[in-house]
Design a protein around this motif. Structure first.
Motif, mmCIF file in Angstrom:
data_model
loop_
_atom_site.group_PDB
_atom_site.id
_atom_site.type_symbol
_atom_site.label_atom_id
_atom_site.label_comp_id
_atom_site.label_asym_id
_atom_site.label_seq_id
_atom_site.Cartn_x
_atom_site.Cartn_y
_atom_site.Cartn_z
ATOM 1 N N GLY A 1 -1.059 5.576 3.456
ATOM 2 C CA GLY A 1 -1.550 6.353 2.321
ATOM 3 C C GLY A 1 -3.052 6.200 2.173
ATOM 4 N N ALA B 1 6.657 9.604 3.286
ATOM 5 C CA ALA B 1 6.295 8.914 2.046
ATOM 6 C C ALA B 1 5.109 8.014 2.345
ATOM 7 C CB ALA B 1 7.463 8.089 1.515
ATOM 8 N N TYR B 2 4.419 7.644 1.292
ATOM 9 C CA TYR B 2 3.235 6.797 1.431
ATOM 10 C C TYR B 2 3.446 5.480 0.694
ATOM 11 C CZ TYR B 2 1.219 11.100 3.121
ATOM 12 O OH TYR B 2 0.986 12.230 3.848
ATOM 13 N N GLU C 1 1.070 3.588 -0.513
ATOM 14 C CA GLU C 1 0.179 3.527 -1.671
ATOM 15 C C GLU C 1 -0.869 4.632 -1.574
ATOM 16 O OE1 GLU C 1 -1.509 -0.398 -1.443
ATOM 17 O OE2 GLU C 1 -2.729 0.077 0.287
ATOM 18 N N GLU D 1 0.887 10.572 -2.683
ATOM 19 C CA GLU D 1 2.242 10.988 -3.029
ATOM 20 C C GLU D 1 2.787 11.909 -1.956
ATOM 21 O OE1 GLU D 1 4.419 10.307 -5.475
ATOM 22 O OE2 GLU D 1 3.081 8.784 -6.280
ATOM 23 N N SER E 1 5.495 8.862 -3.072
ATOM 24 C CA SER E 1 5.691 7.435 -2.829
ATOM 25 C C SER E 1 7.107 7.200 -2.313
ATOM 26 C CB SER E 1 5.492 6.659 -4.134
ATOM 27 O OG SER E 1 6.527 7.006 -5.048
ATOM 28 N N ASP F 1 9.218 5.329 -3.769
ATOM 29 C CA ASP F 1 10.048 5.405 -4.962
ATOM 30 C C ASP F 1 10.449 6.849 -5.255
ATOM 31 O OD1 ASP F 1 11.259 4.178 -7.389
ATOM 32 O OD2 ASP F 1 9.786 5.457 -8.391
#
Length: 129
Positions: free
Chosen positions: A12, A39-40, A42, A45, A47, A49
């Motif tokens: 990210g 997904a990253y 940090e 986006e 994330s 999550d």
């Protein structure tokens, strides 16, 4: 039992151009593998999550994270496993962390192929002393 959803995990960056590079690299996999996502870890986006929450809402029970990292440094040895423990607890799901792509010999072959292509495209005599 349904197969795990694949998450291609990149570090990210706040630099959108950096993220676009990984999104381009991910396209062939995202097209070939149903429900795969990028997904990253940090700074960008979506994330992990977000992707896991969306997957669970769609009925996914397990995920496999494939790190788009060349080696297992601190992030993959400590940070990501700690994030996975929290994500499993929060979302009630099972998450497997695969080795980073840099540990796969196929990546070495792909790098060789890119270098060979560059040599074929180089002007005659370029790079020679």
């Amino acid at each position: 039992m349904n197969s795990p959803r694949i998450i291609l995990l990149a570090h990210g960056s706040s630099d959108k151009r950096w993220c676009e590079t990984f999104e381009q690299l991910a396209k062939p996999t995202l097209k070939a593998v149903d429900n795969a996502r990028i997904a990253y870890m940090e700074l960008a986006e979506p994330s992990m999550d977000t992707v896991i929450a969306e997957g669970v809402a769609e009925g996914a029970q397990s995920f496999t994270i494939v790190p788009l990292f060349l080696a297992a440094g601190r992030h993959l040895r400590k940070d990501v496993p700690a994030m996975i423990v929290e994500l499993e607890r929060t979302h009630g799901t099972n998450i497997h962390l695969a080795p980073p792509i840099g540990e796969n010999p196929l990546l070495g072959q792909a790098i060789r192929d890119v270098v060979m292509l560059q040599l074929e495209q180089a002007p005659s005599g370029a790079g020679r002393s």
